[in-house]
Design a protein around this motif. Sequence first.
Motif, short mmCIF file in Angstrom:
data_model
loop_
_atom_site.label_atom_id
_atom_site.label_comp_id
_atom_site.label_asym_id
_atom_site.label_seq_id
_atom_site.Cartn_x
_atom_site.Cartn_y
_atom_site.Cartn_z
N THR A 197 -3.39 8.44 -4.69
CA THR A 197 -3.07 8.05 -3.32
C THR A 197 -1.56 8.01 -3.11
O THR A 197 -1.05 8.43 -2.06
N ASP A 227 -2.36 3.35 -8.26
CA ASP A 227 -3.20 4.38 -7.63
C ASP A 227 -2.34 5.63 -7.45
O ASP A 227 -1.82 5.91 -6.37
N TRP A 246 0.84 -1.20 0.00
CA TRP A 246 0.00 0.00 0.00
C TRP A 246 0.87 1.25 0.00
O TRP A 246 1.86 1.31 0.71
N PRO A 247 0.47 2.24 -0.79
CA PRO A 247 -0.61 2.21 -1.77
C PRO A 247 -0.18 1.48 -3.03
O PRO A 247 1.01 1.41 -3.35
#
Length: 298
Positions: free
Chosen positions: A146, A143, A138-139
């Motif tokens: 983000t 994306d 993540w992220p």
Amino acid sequence: MIGRLGRYVLGSYPPAFYLPYGVSWAVGVTALFALVDPRLTGWRPDVGVVVAALTFAIDLLLMRALDDIRDLDYDREHNPGRPLPSGAVRVGDLAVLIAVGVVVVLALNAGRGIALVALAVQLGYALLVLAADRLLGWPHGDDVVTGLLVSFPVQILINLYLYAGVLHQTGLGPGWHVVPALLTAATAYLHLEFARKVTRDLRPGERSYVTVWGAERTAVISTVSAVVSVAVALAFVRPWESSPWGWLVVLPLGFVVSGADAFWRRRAVRWPVLPPALFLLSSFVLYLVVALLGKDTG
């Protein structure tokens, strides 16, 4: 390992570009903080600015290495010729580089009080972002918005390190004028961040804000970022009331106009690479010029 790291630096962090970029950023944004704070008169670069410039150059190399580790899986597929995915350097080599670099920059700033603390926080946050990527995924790299929101505090924190250096140099306490200075520097950087990814024809697997906002909107956001940066700088330099040297901060907009002309009027597929880089670099240089020539005459 030394040979591999040397090849890495030449391939991912060409000194001919990154050293002038890092030094101009460190000195220029330091000057910007001095420029917008009415409590400061007669500011001049000192040894602390030299330390900050050297720290910045090393810090940018460490951030490049961290980004390359985060992007390794993506680069193996889409950029296999880069030093890390090609095998010219190993992840373990970059881990050593990062560890040694962190020790060096912290040692350089020993005794600089709040500047040392700000630097440690910035490095710690960057390492935390890497840990979130490696351990949690993540992220996700695709994306991009983000990813920007998660990574952007690194830019703010490293500018706060420069501000902390000004406070250490002058013996002043924090002031609210840090906010417009941070906004000026951050939006100048965002122009480059957005403009370099503006395209009407995405390559296979290319990560770009265009996938979220479209080419036209991304180009507009990039342009507005530059205009906001210059407008905020002007609002606090106030050349119409003080030194006319302050008008120099407008000059980098010429590079924005050049990029916009290529993209919109001449219908270039991509926003040209050079104008956004020159906008940022010239902004840094002119912050310094105005601080040296115009600060005391207002």
